[in-house]
Scaffold this active site. Structure first.
Site, mmCIF file in Angstrom:
data_model
loop_
_atom_site.group_PDB
_atom_site.id
_atom_site.type_symbol
_atom_site.label_atom_id
_atom_site.label_comp_id
_atom_site.label_asym_id
_atom_site.label_seq_id
_atom_site.Cartn_x
_atom_site.Cartn_y
_atom_site.Cartn_z
ATOM 1 N N HIS A 180 0.716 -1.253 -0.107
ATOM 2 C CA HIS A 180 -0.125 0.104 -0.007
ATOM 3 C C HIS A 180 0.921 1.104 -0.183
ATOM 4 O O HIS A 180 0.369 2.463 -0.496
ATOM 5 C CB HIS A 180 -0.807 0.036 1.292
ATOM 6 C CG HIS A 180 -2.019 -0.728 1.183
ATOM 7 N ND1 HIS A 180 -1.922 -2.329 1.595
ATOM 8 C CD2 HIS A 180 -3.236 -0.712 1.109
ATOM 9 C CE1 HIS A 180 -2.975 -3.112 1.542
ATOM 10 N NE2 HIS A 180 -3.843 -1.975 1.051
ATOM 11 N N ASP A 245 -3.971 -5.934 -8.021
ATOM 12 C CA ASP A 245 -4.100 -5.258 -6.696
ATOM 13 C C ASP A 245 -4.635 -3.795 -7.134
ATOM 14 O O ASP A 245 -4.197 -3.359 -8.039
ATOM 15 C CB ASP A 245 -3.273 -5.287 -5.607
ATOM 16 C CG ASP A 245 -3.614 -5.581 -4.170
ATOM 17 O OD1 ASP A 245 -4.789 -4.913 -4.056
ATOM 18 O OD2 ASP A 245 -2.766 -5.765 -3.272
#
Length: 337
Positions: A180, A245
């Site tokens: 992230h 993702d």
């Protein structure tokens, strides 16, 4: 095969708790709900979520409607059901039977709300280091045990009519940097060969598999999610319905939206996950429409074929059944140390 417009490739997050608030400026093929989309009131929230999904299905259907509901630290339903065990605790305490039970429990609840996809389970290998990026989200530290845990969870989930999604191919286990935030890296090809084991065992051409933003010896300096050699051209011969993702994550930074979209489609993905901001989703949708139709049309057709097969609930929200399910979840959670 008939295909949808290019922007239907997007599988997007959004802001808002009710359908009237969701106005992205394009028609997505999939949506992803986060805690920001769920009224935390355990009495009113579930019915409101059900209405939101039904309204968006009526407007844009057929939609793939997903959530990240693993349990443990990644539990979007936490405000309604309380704390629940992570996959590591479920596997350690209850083995494959426990994983199958919890997959079934989550599947039953998600189906009642109207979800047809759960971005779970994690098939990465467990790393006990305190700074491991994934921690208790992973079940076990051997490919065989991780396969058994993830496979059982999938069996329980999909028996309730909710598609699972293996993540994070080819394996984030053992990495320290959270994708992230930035781009983690694996430099040892032999390590990849071990960590890919659960995906080799459980993937097939109709299985959703999420590809990590992970630099590997195969990816040529790119995040693996954007590399053909790490997706459809992977050296293990694994076939799947590939998804990157979330393309807003730090691990995918440094590329224009047109470059991200083009690289994802060249890599073999059939949908584009853009989950956090409306501006990014709109930018990605615009970028896809500028690409050659020969690039995006095969993916759009494949994603449309999947959506047509996913269930769409048209029945009213069942408050009594939901309350009984919540009670069952809390009872099951109390049994896992």
């Amino acid at each position: 095969m008939q295909h949808a417009p290019a922007h239907r490739l997007l599988w997007t997050g959004f802001n808002g708790l009710d359908a009237a608030e969701v106005q992205p400026g394009f028609q997505p093929g999939g949506i992803v709900l986060f805690a920001r989309n769920l009224d935390p009131d355990p009495a009113a929230g579930p019915a409101r979520c059900h209405a939101l999904i039904q309204d968006l299905q009526a407007r844009w259907g057929p939609l793939a409607v997903a959530v990240d509901q693993e349990g443990g630290p990644v539990s979007r339903l936490r405000a309604w059901v309380g704390p629940t065990p992570a996959l590591r605790a479920i596997w350690t305490h209850g083995g494959a039977d426990g994983c199958r039970r919890w997959g079934g429990l989550w599947g039953r609840g998600l189906h009642m709300l109207g979800f047809n996809v759960d971005f779970a389970p994690v098939a990465d290998l467990y790393d006990p280091a305190p700074d491991a990026a994934l921690g208790s989200r992973c079940a076990a530290d051997t490919p065989e045990a991780a396969t058994a845990a993830a496979g059982a969870f999938l069996a329980g989930l999909e028996a309730e009519g909710v598609r699972g999604c293996l993540k994070h191919f080819p394996g984030l286990g053992g990495t320290r940097l959270d994708s992230h935030v930035g781009l983690p890296e694996v430099t040892d090809p032999a390590r990849l060969d071990v960590h890919v084991g659960p995906f080799q065992a459980l993937a097939h051409p109709d299985r959703l598999v999420m590809v990590a933003h992970l630099r590997t010896p195969l990816s040529g300096g790119l995040p693996g999610s954007l590399s053909f050699r790490c997706v459809a051209g992977n050296p293990w011969g694994i076939q799947a319905r590939w998804l990157p993702d979330d393309l807003e994550m730090g691990g995918a930074d440094g590329f224009t939206w047109e470059d991200k979209a083009r690289r994802c489609l060249e890599a073999g993905h059939e949908a584009l996950l853009v989950c956090q901001t409306p501006a990014a989703a709109e930018a990605c949708a615009e970028a896809v429409t500028r690409l050659p139709e020969t690039l995006w049309a095969p993916a759009a057709a494949r994603f449309r074929a999947l959506r047509l097969r996913l269930p769409r609930r048209a029945d009213p929200f069942e408050a009594t059944a939901w309350k009984a399910w919540v009670d069952e979840i809390r009872e099951a959670a109390a049994q896992v140390p």
